[in-house]
Design a protein around this motif. Sequence first.
Motif, PDB file in Angstrom:
ATOM      1  N   GLY A  50       0.918  -1.174  -0.200  1.00  0.00           N
ATOM      2  CA  GLY A  50       0.092   0.009   0.102  1.00  0.00           C
ATOM      3  C   GLY A  50       0.767   1.165   0.002  1.00  0.00           C
ATOM      4  O   GLY A  50       1.870   1.308  -0.630  1.00  0.00           O
ATOM      5  N   PRO A  51       0.226   2.433   0.601  1.00  0.00           N
ATOM      6  CA  PRO A  51       1.081   3.834   0.640  1.00  0.00           C
ATOM      7  C   PRO A  51       2.384   3.552   1.353  1.00  0.00           C
ATOM      8  O   PRO A  51       3.209   4.510   0.620  1.00  0.00           O
ATOM      9  CB  PRO A  51       0.198   4.560   1.168  1.00  0.00           C
ATOM     10  N   ALA A  52       2.620   3.059   2.134  1.00  0.00           N
ATOM     11  CA  ALA A  52       3.936   2.725   2.690  1.00  0.00           C
ATOM     12  C   ALA A  52       5.051   2.332   1.601  1.00  0.00           C
ATOM     13  O   ALA A  52       6.208   3.211   1.391  1.00  0.00           O
ATOM     14  CB  ALA A  52       4.044   1.896   4.109  1.00  0.00           C
ATOM     15  N   LEU A  53       4.651   1.432   1.169  1.00  0.00           N
ATOM     16  CA  LEU A  53       5.654   0.773  -0.036  1.00  0.00           C
ATOM     17  C   LEU A  53       5.771   1.691  -1.250  1.00  0.00           C
ATOM     18  O   LEU A  53       7.078   1.729  -1.527  1.00  0.00           O
ATOM     19  CB  LEU A  53       5.323  -0.686  -0.360  1.00  0.00           C
ATOM     20  N   ALA A  54       4.705   2.229  -1.532  1.00  0.00           N
ATOM     21  CA  ALA A  54       4.635   3.324  -2.445  1.00  0.00           C
ATOM     22  C   ALA A  54       5.436   4.295  -2.331  1.00  0.00           C
ATOM     23  O   ALA A  54       6.474   4.812  -3.114  1.00  0.00           O
ATOM     24  CB  ALA A  54       3.340   3.646  -3.132  1.00  0.00           C
ATOM     25  N   LEU A  55       5.575   4.683  -0.923  1.00  0.00           N
ATOM     26  CA  LEU A  55       6.464   6.007  -0.661  1.00  0.00           C
ATOM     27  C   LEU A  55       7.784   5.624  -0.590  1.00  0.00           C
ATOM     28  O   LEU A  55       8.677   6.225  -0.848  1.00  0.00           O
ATOM     29  CB  LEU A  55       6.144   6.382   0.656  1.00  0.00           C
ATOM     30  N   ALA A  56       8.121   4.205  -0.061  1.00  0.00           N
ATOM     31  CA  ALA A  56       9.551   3.776  -0.055  1.00  0.00           C
ATOM     32  C   ALA A  56      10.095   3.756  -1.578  1.00  0.00           C
ATOM     33  O   ALA A  56      11.342   4.186  -1.467  1.00  0.00           O
ATOM     34  CB  ALA A  56       9.625   2.627   0.708  1.00  0.00           C
ATOM     35  N   ARG A  57       9.473   3.205  -2.277  1.00  0.00           N
ATOM     36  CA  ARG A  57      10.088   2.722  -3.766  1.00  0.00           C
ATOM     37  C   ARG A  57      10.191   4.465  -4.470  1.00  0.00           C
ATOM     38  O   ARG A  57      11.221   4.707  -5.149  1.00  0.00           O
ATOM     39  CB  ARG A  57       8.838   2.370  -4.827  1.00  0.00           C
ATOM     40  N   ALA A  58       9.340   5.279  -4.404  1.00  0.00           N
ATOM     41  CA  ALA A  58       9.340   6.663  -4.858  1.00  0.00           C
ATOM     42  C   ALA A  58      10.499   7.438  -4.221  1.00  0.00           C
ATOM     43  O   ALA A  58      11.400   8.277  -4.939  1.00  0.00           O
ATOM     44  CB  ALA A  58       7.910   7.404  -4.543  1.00  0.00           C
ATOM     45  N   SER A  59      10.654   7.458  -2.981  1.00  0.00           N
ATOM     46  CA  SER A  59      11.554   8.093  -2.088  1.00  0.00           C
ATOM     47  C   SER A  59      13.185   7.637  -2.661  1.00  0.00           C
ATOM     48  O   SER A  59      14.018   8.397  -3.131  1.00  0.00           O
ATOM     49  CB  SER A  59      11.460   7.786  -0.800  1.00  0.00           C
ATOM     50  N   LEU A  60      13.319   6.303  -2.395  1.00  0.00           N
ATOM     51  CA  LEU A  60      14.471   5.554  -2.600  1.00  0.00           C
ATOM     52  C   LEU A  60      14.854   5.906  -4.146  1.00  0.00           C
ATOM     53  O   LEU A  60      16.142   6.018  -4.620  1.00  0.00           O
ATOM     54  CB  LEU A  60      14.567   4.250  -2.497  1.00  0.00           C
ATOM     55  N   GLY A  61      13.776   5.770  -5.058  1.00  0.00           N
ATOM     56  CA  GLY A  61      13.989   5.918  -6.587  1.00  0.00           C
ATOM     57  C   GLY A  61      14.325   7.297  -6.849  1.00  0.00           C
ATOM     58  O   GLY A  61      15.227   7.520  -7.988  1.00  0.00           O
ATOM     59  N   ALA A  62      14.107   8.260  -6.220  1.00  0.00           N
ATOM     60  CA  ALA A  62      14.231   9.760  -6.250  1.00  0.00           C
ATOM     61  C   ALA A  62      15.784  10.055  -5.608  1.00  0.00           C
ATOM     62  O   ALA A  62      16.089  11.007  -5.483  1.00  0.00           O
ATOM     63  CB  ALA A  62      13.155  10.572  -5.733  1.00  0.00           C
ATOM     64  N   GLY A  63      16.309   8.964  -5.008  1.00  0.00           N
ATOM     65  CA  GLY A  63      17.431   9.151  -4.199  1.00  0.00           C
ATOM     66  C   GLY A  63      17.333   9.762  -2.859  1.00  0.00           C
ATOM     67  O   GLY A  63      18.697  10.382  -2.499  1.00  0.00           O
ATOM     68  N   LYS A  64      16.308   9.764  -2.246  1.00  0.00           N
ATOM     69  CA  LYS A  64      16.127  10.406  -1.254  1.00  0.00           C
ATOM     70  C   LYS A  64      16.309   9.123   0.141  1.00  0.00           C
ATOM     71  O   LYS A  64      16.056   8.117  -0.347  1.00  0.00           O
ATOM     72  CB  LYS A  64      14.718  10.847  -1.026  1.00  0.00           C
ATOM     73  N   HIS A  65      17.244   9.635   1.007  1.00  0.00           N
ATOM     74  CA  HIS A  65      17.179   8.812   2.073  1.00  0.00           C
ATOM     75  C   HIS A  65      16.160   8.274   2.854  1.00  0.00           C
ATOM     76  O   HIS A  65      15.058   9.117   2.448  1.00  0.00           O
ATOM     77  CB  HIS A  65      18.012   9.317   3.116  1.00  0.00           C
ATOM     78  N   PHE A  66      15.891   7.120   3.259  1.00  0.00           N
ATOM     79  CA  PHE A  66      14.668   6.612   3.858  1.00  0.00           C
ATOM     80  C   PHE A  66      14.840   6.026   5.093  1.00  0.00           C
ATOM     81  O   PHE A  66      15.611   5.155   5.071  1.00  0.00           O
ATOM     82  CB  PHE A  66      13.981   5.741   2.588  1.00  0.00           C
ATOM     83  N   VAL A  67      13.938   6.195   6.183  1.00  0.00           N
ATOM     84  CA  VAL A  67      14.109   5.915   7.340  1.00  0.00           C
ATOM     85  C   VAL A  67      12.466   5.283   7.852  1.00  0.00           C
ATOM     86  O   VAL A  67      11.539   5.980   7.555  1.00  0.00           O
ATOM     87  CB  VAL A  67      14.470   6.812   8.517  1.00  0.00           C
ATOM     88  N   THR A  68      12.453   4.057   8.177  1.00  0.00           N
ATOM     89  CA  THR A  68      11.109   3.676   8.651  1.00  0.00           C
ATOM     90  C   THR A  68      11.094   2.734   9.970  1.00  0.00           C
ATOM     91  O   THR A  68      12.025   2.467  10.174  1.00  0.00           O
ATOM     92  CB  THR A  68      10.398   2.628   7.338  1.00  0.00           C
TER      93      THR A  68
END
Length: 436
Positions: free
Chosen positions: A86-104
Amino acid sequence: MDKPLRIAIAGLGTVGTGVIRLLETNRDLLTARAGREIEVTAVSARDRNRNRGVDLSRYAWEDDMTALAAREDVDLVVELVGGSDGPALALARASLGAGKHFVTANKAMIAHHGIALAKTAEAHEAALKFEAAVAGGIPVVKGLREGTSANALERIYGILNGTCNYILSKMEDTGADFGEILAEAQAKGFAEADPTFDIQGIDAAHKLAILAAIGFGARIDFDAVRTTGITQVKAADIAQADALGFVIRLIAMADTETGEDGRTRLLQRVRPCLVPKDHPLASVDGPTNAVVAEGNFSGRLLFQGAGAGDGPTASAVVADIIDIAREEIGAPFSIPVAGLEPMPPVEPGHRMERTYLRFTVTDRPGVLAEITAAMRDAGVSIESLIQKGRADDGGEVLVAMVTHEGPERCIKEALDLLDGSESLTDAPLVLPILRD
Ligand SMILES: NC(=O)c1ccc[n+]([C@@H]2O[C@H](COP(=O)([O-])OP(=O)(O)OC[C@H]3O[C@@H](n4cnc5c(N)ncnc54)[C@H](O)[C@@H]3O)[C@@H](O)[C@H]2O)c1
Ligand SMILES: N[C@@H](CCO)C(=O)O
Ligand code: NA
């Protein structure tokens, strides 16, 4: 001083609000430790107007959390929403795909998609960090990635679900029923949105799969975790265990062995166990978590602390943010994804265990003989046996026993022999005894 690290936060519930509060309360200390300011620029949650006791007016608001990943003024996205997909995974993919660091803090998502996300992170030279996902405030991900990195680990095990531990230790203290204590754990904010994840052992299994990957250099294999929850444990079992010198805890454990083909195999399981009262895990009460890591040079290490709750979980989230501010990126699972080994699961029938067995039976002559005959025929040796009184009305009684150490498959064979017996009024409960 370097430019501020600009972060966005998705999810403003228990943990998200805790993170905002921590960032505000410890602002100066965090700037000193991180070497630069940590600045929240944007946030997103389901309900903009809910009173959360924190001031959100300084931050930009996004109704669609995925939009956080595209913002120019965001270097790092923090996901505190939950859910494996759902939205959490979509956000993770979009963030990392855009080269943004990701903390969860989302163990379900990391257990299911951690490897794919780590690959995306590697490809974009972004950090993927999830200290809060395992054992809340305890720095066990860091502990295994960094602290034990010089060791071959023999076993990793512990108490990884605060809700179950709260329920079991409260049942122990008060003799109260399961259901009412679960409601308390939910009210205190420990339980998952769907608490069946807690009580069926799934949440602990998510966390174990993550620790096993880090500790043993294995590709995460959540589906291979053999999982049993605590719903079958009765107050009578807790009292019985107490009389025998044990407490009952939900234990997650992983270890490895070499198969006949020479490949390393991984055994991961979550199950309620009898823990000897003098074992360090026996005194872990309430929502506390504890993890034991046994290294071939370090010996036994014990990590213990709050496994859930807003403050401790926020502490772990912000520690990850500080690491990123310091440009300590690292491989999410300690080594690059290509080096993580696919490890087939162990079939554990040959493993040796002492076991507690509880049968709920009809109170009539011959029942005990039927059970002990099944044990004998399956080669299970009984160390002690207790039959709890006689039922006044000739109804149900409880027969509990502890076996000598023997191969696990013998217990299964004995239960198969008893399967369908009219003497048993409930499924038998099998609790292994944690060995030192
Ligand atoms: N609560 C704890 O003690 C704890 C500890 C460790 C890890 N975690 C993990 O942290 C995460 C958050 O847990 P929590 O307890 O803060 O949950 P919560 O239910 O209190 O908060 C979730 C937040 O996400 C928002 N949200 C949920 N679905 C959404 C959607 N579809 N779109 C937009 N916003 C949405 C909600 O509005 C809320 O603000 C979960 O992954 C959980 O497993 C929680
Ligand atoms: N529901 C989880 C929250 C912390 O991950 C627990 O009870 O441990
Ligand atoms: Na942690």
